[in-house]
Scaffold this motif. Sequence first.
Motif, PDB file in Angstrom:
ATOM      1  N   CYS A 174      -5.986   0.318   6.839  1.00 51.48           N
ATOM      2  CA  CYS A 174      -5.795   0.700   5.674  1.00 51.48           C
ATOM      3  C   CYS A 174      -6.731   1.635   5.394  1.00 51.48           C
ATOM      4  N   GLY A 175      -6.507   2.853   5.150  1.00 51.69           N
ATOM      5  CA  GLY A 175      -7.501   3.899   4.795  1.00 51.69           C
ATOM      6  C   GLY A 175      -8.467   3.669   3.494  1.00 51.69           C
TER       7      GLY A 175
ATOM      8  N   ALA B  81      -4.201   0.487  -1.223  1.00 47.92           N
ATOM      9  CA  ALA B  81      -4.709  -0.779  -0.689  1.00 47.92           C
ATOM     10  C   ALA B  81      -4.102  -1.812  -1.527  1.00 47.92           C
TER      11      ALA B  81
ATOM     12  N   HIS C 213      -2.202  -3.976   5.136  1.00 49.20           N
ATOM     13  CA  HIS C 213      -1.975  -3.470   6.292  1.00 49.20           C
ATOM     14  C   HIS C 213      -3.177  -3.284   7.138  1.00 49.20           C
TER      15      HIS C 213
ATOM     16  N   CYS D 147       0.837  -1.131   0.086  1.00 49.95           N
ATOM     17  CA  CYS D 147       0.157  -0.047   0.076  1.00 49.95           C
ATOM     18  C   CYS D 147       0.972   1.211   0.172  1.00 49.95           C
TER      19      CYS D 147
ATOM     20  N   ASP E  61       0.281   3.712   1.501  1.00 49.75           N
ATOM     21  CA  ASP E  61       0.266   4.437   3.167  1.00 49.75           C
ATOM     22  C   ASP E  61       1.636   4.656   3.666  1.00 49.75           C
TER      23      ASP E  61
HETATM   24 CO    CO Z   1      -3.683   1.031   3.023  1.00 51.01          CO
END
Ligand code: CO
Length: 209
Positions: free
Chosen positions: A100-101, A66, A97, A41, A43
């Motif tokens: 995860c947004g 994602a 993870h 990801c 992130d």
């Molecule tokens: Co994420």
Amino acid sequence: MNIEQVFINNKKWVMSRLLVDENYFQDLSKGQNPDLLYIGCSDSRVTAEDMMGVEPGEVFVHRNIANMVSSLDFSAQSVINYAVNHLKVNHVVVCGHYYCGGVQAAMQAKDLGILNPWLRNIRDVYRLHRKELDSIENEEERYKRLVELNVQEQCVNVIKTADVQYAYKERGLKVHGWVFDVKTGKLIDLKLNFDEILQNISEIYRLLD
Ligand code: CO
């Protein structure tokens, strides 16, 4: 963020590397020979090399929102092609993870513009595993499980590619599903059974004789 600081940091980093090995960058410039393709990801909290404790040159990295592997995504498909066919990696990792947004956003009733088609793939993962996910009452646990199942399905998407099927047959390339727990810093191996997954989907997705 102070952008100038980045360049100051870079100078310090170069110095620290050269202190240990004066030929460090000279050697790096000669080429790369990574054995692992990491698909993770974007992130900012999930830094591929740091959490694995590996050095530059050891891991080929692809990151997107994602950790998705879409068959229509030329970027991800090109990365897989290059890593498997040219760099000859023996391991492909999909690493999701917790918290995860992207996964969280996918489950909201909200129009997110260009993100809609991207995140729709996660809704498809939910639909595939709806029975299991709906049975988890705790919302945080349900999201965490969706993160894991998303990793599993993206591993399946990796296995669907001809490059990976050839490499599996020829040199036993392995696909791994991992999750990084932001809360503890721990990397978790989902221990997906590659042979079993391949067996299960092979009738539908097999591209080789
Ligand atoms: Co994420």
